[in-house]
Structures are given as C-alpha cells and as structure tokens.
Write a protein that holds these residues in place. Sequence first.
Motif, PDB file in Angstrom:
ATOM      1  N   ARG A 386       0.749  -1.267   0.022  1.00  8.80           N
ATOM      2  CA  ARG A 386      -0.059   0.147  -0.251  1.00  8.80           C
ATOM      3  C   ARG A 386       0.638   1.265  -0.110  1.00  8.80           C
ATOM      4  O   ARG A 386       0.422   2.349  -0.114  1.00  8.80           O
ATOM      5  N   GLY A 387       2.280   1.242   0.298  1.00  6.65           N
ATOM      6  CA  GLY A 387       2.926   2.253   0.020  1.00  6.65           C
ATOM      7  C   GLY A 387       2.950   2.976   1.434  1.00  6.65           C
ATOM      8  O   GLY A 387       2.947   4.136   1.184  1.00  6.65           O
ATOM      9  N   GLU A 388       2.770   2.576   2.494  1.00  4.87           N
ATOM     10  CA  GLU A 388       2.637   3.305   3.879  1.00  4.87           C
ATOM     11  C   GLU A 388       3.782   4.132   4.086  1.00  4.87           C
ATOM     12  O   GLU A 388       5.175   3.477   3.859  1.00  4.87           O
ATOM     13  N   PRO A 389       3.686   5.337   4.536  1.00  6.33           N
ATOM     14  CA  PRO A 389       5.246   6.075   4.743  1.00  6.33           C
ATOM     15  C   PRO A 389       5.939   5.534   5.798  1.00  6.33           C
ATOM     16  O   PRO A 389       5.492   4.891   6.745  1.00  6.33           O
ATOM     17  N   GLY A 390       7.267   5.317   5.522  1.00  7.99           N
ATOM     18  CA  GLY A 390       8.409   5.044   6.330  1.00  7.99           C
ATOM     19  C   GLY A 390       8.552   3.408   6.224  1.00  7.99           C
ATOM     20  O   GLY A 390       9.393   2.998   6.694  1.00  7.99           O
ATOM     21  N   PHE A 391       7.669   2.788   5.247  1.00  4.69           N
ATOM     22  CA  PHE A 391       8.055   1.333   4.903  1.00  4.69           C
ATOM     23  C   PHE A 391       8.958   1.095   3.578  1.00  4.69           C
ATOM     24  O   PHE A 391       8.529   1.663   2.736  1.00  4.69           O
ATOM     25  N   GLN A 392       9.880   0.377   3.865  1.00  2.00           N
ATOM     26  CA  GLN A 392      10.358  -0.356   2.613  1.00  2.00           C
ATOM     27  C   GLN A 392      10.417  -1.690   2.453  1.00  2.00           C
ATOM     28  O   GLN A 392       9.717  -2.492   3.132  1.00  2.00           O
ATOM     29  N   ALA A 393      10.790  -2.302   1.364  1.00  2.00           N
ATOM     30  CA  ALA A 393      10.573  -3.760   1.092  1.00  2.00           C
ATOM     31  C   ALA A 393      11.040  -4.526   1.874  1.00  2.00           C
ATOM     32  O   ALA A 393      10.748  -5.490   2.204  1.00  2.00           O
ATOM     33  N   ALA A 394      12.204  -4.166   2.826  1.00  2.00           N
ATOM     34  CA  ALA A 394      12.810  -5.013   3.706  1.00  2.00           C
ATOM     35  C   ALA A 394      11.950  -5.018   5.178  1.00  2.00           C
ATOM     36  O   ALA A 394      12.445  -5.696   6.161  1.00  2.00           O
ATOM     37  N   ASP A 395      10.856  -4.172   5.256  1.00  2.00           N
ATOM     38  CA  ASP A 395      10.202  -4.022   6.515  1.00  2.00           C
ATOM     39  C   ASP A 395       9.139  -4.983   6.853  1.00  2.00           C
ATOM     40  O   ASP A 395       8.506  -4.964   7.683  1.00  2.00           O
ATOM     41  N   GLY A 396       8.998  -6.006   5.877  1.00  2.00           N
ATOM     42  CA  GLY A 396       7.767  -6.841   6.068  1.00  2.00           C
ATOM     43  C   GLY A 396       7.589  -7.463   7.433  1.00  2.00           C
ATOM     44  O   GLY A 396       8.244  -8.438   7.881  1.00  2.00           O
ATOM     45  N   ASP A 397       6.438  -7.060   8.058  1.00  2.00           N
ATOM     46  CA  ASP A 397       6.138  -7.358   9.275  1.00  2.00           C
ATOM     47  C   ASP A 397       5.039  -8.626   9.302  1.00  2.00           C
ATOM     48  O   ASP A 397       4.039  -8.480   9.939  1.00  2.00           O
ATOM     49  N   ILE A 398       5.161  -9.681   8.526  1.00  2.00           N
ATOM     50  CA  ILE A 398       4.419 -10.797   8.621  1.00  2.00           C
ATOM     51  C   ILE A 398       5.322 -12.075   9.225  1.00  2.00           C
ATOM     52  O   ILE A 398       6.651 -12.020   9.088  1.00  2.00           O
ATOM     53  N   ASN A 399       4.553 -13.137   9.659  1.00  2.00           N
ATOM     54  CA  ASN A 399       5.116 -14.143  10.101  1.00  2.00           C
ATOM     55  C   ASN A 399       4.929 -15.443   9.012  1.00  2.00           C
ATOM     56  O   ASN A 399       3.976 -15.248   8.343  1.00  2.00           O
ATOM     57  N   ILE A 400       5.721 -16.457   9.255  1.00  2.00           N
ATOM     58  CA  ILE A 400       5.288 -17.609   8.607  1.00  2.00           C
ATOM     59  C   ILE A 400       4.454 -18.566   9.406  1.00  2.00           C
ATOM     60  O   ILE A 400       4.904 -18.927  10.443  1.00  2.00           O
ATOM     61  N   VAL A 401       3.106 -18.686   8.984  1.00  2.00           N
ATOM     62  CA  VAL A 401       2.139 -19.708   9.596  1.00  2.00           C
ATOM     63  C   VAL A 401       2.327 -20.974   9.005  1.00  2.00           C
ATOM     64  O   VAL A 401       1.736 -21.061   7.866  1.00  2.00           O
ATOM     65  N   LEU A 402       2.956 -21.867   9.573  1.00  2.00           N
ATOM     66  CA  LEU A 402       2.969 -23.132   9.100  1.00  2.00           C
ATOM     67  C   LEU A 402       2.244 -24.153   9.353  1.00  2.00           C
ATOM     68  O   LEU A 402       1.859 -24.950   8.562  1.00  2.00           O
ATOM     69  N   TYR A 403       1.448 -24.081  10.662  1.00  2.00           N
ATOM     70  CA  TYR A 403       0.641 -25.032  10.928  1.00  2.00           C
ATOM     71  C   TYR A 403      -0.488 -24.443  11.905  1.00  2.00           C
ATOM     72  O   TYR A 403      -0.232 -23.780  12.765  1.00  2.00           O
ATOM     73  N   ARG A 404      -1.675 -24.717  11.287  1.00  2.00           N
ATOM     74  CA  ARG A 404      -2.923 -23.976  12.146  1.00  2.00           C
ATOM     75  C   ARG A 404      -3.879 -25.242  12.766  1.00  2.00           C
ATOM     76  O   ARG A 404      -3.794 -26.326  12.149  1.00  2.00           O
TER      77      ARG A 404
END
Length: 541
Positions: A386-404
């Motif tokens: 979404r191009g939020e201010p202050g975020f770059q491509a290396a900022d990805g704040d996601i986790n790897i959800v492997l099992y649910r």
Amino acid sequence: MNYKNIVFCLLMLGGVSCNFLEEDPKGYITENDLPQTYEGALSLAMAPYENWVSGGNLFGRWFYLWELGTDDMSSQERPEISGPNANYLLHTANPDEYFYYNGIWGPLWKGVADCNNAMDKIQKMDGEITDEEKEEIIGELKTNRALYYYFLVRMFGDLPKVTQPMNLLSNLGEIPRSDAMEIYNEIIIPDLKDAIEVLPESYGTSYAGRFTKTSANVLLAEVYLTMAGWRYTSAGQLLKGDSELYRYAMAYADSAINNNGGFEIFTENEEYENPFEQPWRQHFSKESLIEFGNLSGLGKGAQAEGLQLVAETMDHGAGKFWGGNPKKFHGSATGMYIPTPDLFRAFEEGDKRKDFSMLVKAVDAKGDTCYSPPIYHKLCDPFIYRGEPGFQAADGDINIVLYRIADALLIFAEASNEVNGPTAKAVEQINKLRRRGGLTDLSTSMTKDQFREIIWKERRVETNGEGKRKFDLVRTNRLKQLADARDIYYSSSDNPEYANGQKDDILINTICLPYPQHEYIWPIPRPDMLLHDNWKQNYGY
C-alpha cells in the motif's frame, strides 16, 4: 551469542519487552556462560526457532523453491528463465545448485545441530532449574528437531541419523545414510511422542508462539498421514505406505482439534470481515500452532529486518492482467513466487479464502486503487504494497504460519475417510472450513472416492501459499500428472475488471515443462557427497 542476540530470539516469539533492548549488553558471553536456570535453558532453545527465518535462509527466502513447477506455484514470465528459480522451473536441479545447498540443506542441518547442542547443555544443567523445567524445554527442542528432520527426509530422502552434538561425533564422516523410514520411526516419531508428554497446553502471552502439546499433536498427525501415503525413495522407487497409519493420523489430529489450550479456527461469526485472514494479521493467534516470527517491528525503514521473501513475492506487471496502464502495487517486484491460473481458478465462486489469498487489488496509502497479477497475499505485507510512509521492502512485518488448527481438521477428515469413509464427523471438519469461507455445507451422501477428491481440493485452497502443495502431491502420487497439465495462461475472463475487452492467453507464469520423476526429491549437495565416501547419490542425479 551475546545478551542482545538472546533478546532478539526471545522477542521474535513475543517473549520480552522492547525496553530491555535499550540496555547496553554487558560484554559478550558464550553458551557455557549462560545461567544454569530456566531462563538460561530457554535462551538455548530459541536458536532453532530463529533459524527458520534467519537472514535469507529457509522460510526467510528460499524454501518456496521447493514449490516451483507444481500446479500451484510458478515465477513471473521472463523472455528467458534465469536467476535462482531457473533450475526448479526448467527441471535441471543438480548437486551443484547453490541455493538449496546454502539456503535449505545447510540451514536445515544447522537447525538439527542447534537442537542437539541445546538438549545436551540443558541436560547437564545443575543450577536453579528443576527436572520438570528441563523436560519441558527439551520437549520443545525435540519438536523442533522432528520438524527439521521431517523437512529433510521429504526433500532429500535417506539421511544420516545425528542426535548428538557434532563435537561428540569423532566419526562423522563415516555415518551412513539411513533409510527414510528409520528416520521417521527412530527420530521423528519418538521425538514428537516425548514432546506430547511434557509440553504444556499453552503459554502466557509473554511466550506466545512457543511449541505446545497441540503443536506436537498436529505435526505428528501429518507425519503419519505422510507415511501412509506414497513416497519417492533415494533409489528411485515409488512406494506406498502402510494404510494402518491413517488411524494414528486420525487419532493425533483429533487430539489437536480437541485441545485444552484454547486453539480453534476463527469463524464467520466473529467480528472480522474475513475470518480466514486473521492468522496472518494477528501474530500467534488462537488458530496458529506452529508459526515463525521475524525481527521486524524493532524499527522501521533502515532499522527493520523483515523477511526477504516478502520483497520477492510481488509481481511487477500490472498491465499484463488488468489491461491499460493501471497503478501498480508499491514495494519490490521480483515475482519469484506467484500463483498459477490453475490455483486461481480452484476456488469456488464466493469463497472468502480466494478474496484474501489471491491479492489483485488494493487501495494504497494515498487512496488510489492499485492492481497486480495474482500474488500470494499470505506472503505480502499490506504496509509495503500500500506504500505506507516509512516502510521499505525489507520491512515486511509478517510471520510464517506453518500449521494451524485448520490443518488438524483437514488431516482428520482425510485420514478418517481412508479408514471409515465419509462419516458425519469427518465431513463436519471440512464444513467448518467451508462455512467460514462463506460456502455451503457438504452432504454426507457421497462415496469414499468422492470425499477424498473434495478433501484434496479443500486442502489445496485452504493451505495455498503455505509450502505444502508439493509434499501433498507426492504423498498422493499426483505430482507429475497435475504439474504437467497446469495452465500457464490467464484470460480476461479471470478478471471482471479487465479494461480492454476479451483477451485470452495472457502469459504471466513461466513455461511449463514435464516434471521429471527423480525431482520428487532433490539431490544431496555435492560438497557433502565429497565428504562422505560411503554415501550414494539419489537416483537420477
């Protein structure tokens, strides 16, 4: 290892307050200097967690190379295929391949070594730590070791059995590769059974994300499901497992579903507009059983350390699918891992899982509508695209959800169907997932074969982008059949907003080549083959 690194490991699981990061580390310490306490033992147990997403290794970047070339995952189309994904799309995997050696094989073995080393040191602790506390953390480490071995044995076949710290093995070069079934029966299954006996049902919020009894149960259930199915051996044979193992898969999946730790799926009756999205937007949620965090959140911009995977999932060619010259998503745009048209069309009409999973449209931070060819939403951070201010491509704040918990429902249904056919209880597990996706319930009036096909389809759309497709296709003996038949062309009919009228044959994915059967598993990397004169390379390499 220094205090700050220990804190980073703990913080990854929500273990400590960020305030501790403001303190200056009091010099460097070795593992031998760690306090002989529960906290010291826990610090040792954190390294195997971090290894799953550390740097550019495993789920931090390279793991999804395993999925490329299946009917679910490809890379963006280029005039000629090149780069790290080429060997997996052209089917020229070889023992000299750099990326799976340094990014997958090596880190998986590092994880095994970290677990072995930590268990050895914790067992020898004699300070302010009880035997029960030792057992609990060792159970956590055994779950992690089982998970590392589970990936290794499915990806590379026969393996050496290494269950001690490497510095205690004077004859490492002489250790033979053991049959894959020995790895399952002598390491993976005993580790998980031991863990189930000692792991807690849950942890407090300060330790969210650590393996629980339910984590070990769902993993063991899938291990038995895999063992009951087909496997491709290091000698080049396709073998079918013992069907009796489906009963064990069913039992452990049932234990995971009926857990006492408060784990359950998000449902359509809760406050969320799309409940399927929640496990990827709420870190370590009530649905998550095995999840790996990242180091972002410690700062934004140049200070953040997100997953490199996030930057390489985006596709750059908005016009290829949406027509005209629409505004593209923000962020990096490598397009290394993108859905196939087959996967895009696998969802039923109105399935909310598609609405979230196949990202094609979003409103950016400025209020403009942006478009992309389909990409895996589970691997993309909204703040970036979404191009939020202050975020770059290396900022990805996601986790790897492997099992649910969703995995447990699917495993129970599949294993139960193989044992008993389509019982009401088995069908209900699938209906739970369909309901929260906005779909109608299934009837119990179907054959065993019909229900099996439905389960396979539900598993595909439910777990898309979670690194499970190739493993599923191997164990159900459908990999070559479905991969070879996959469609690589999108059509304007796939996109109701297409701007330029009817158009077929929109090439987004790379070309499709016949899937060689020997690539059902990968070769042992040449550097390790050269160190072990008694090892024989996997068939076909």
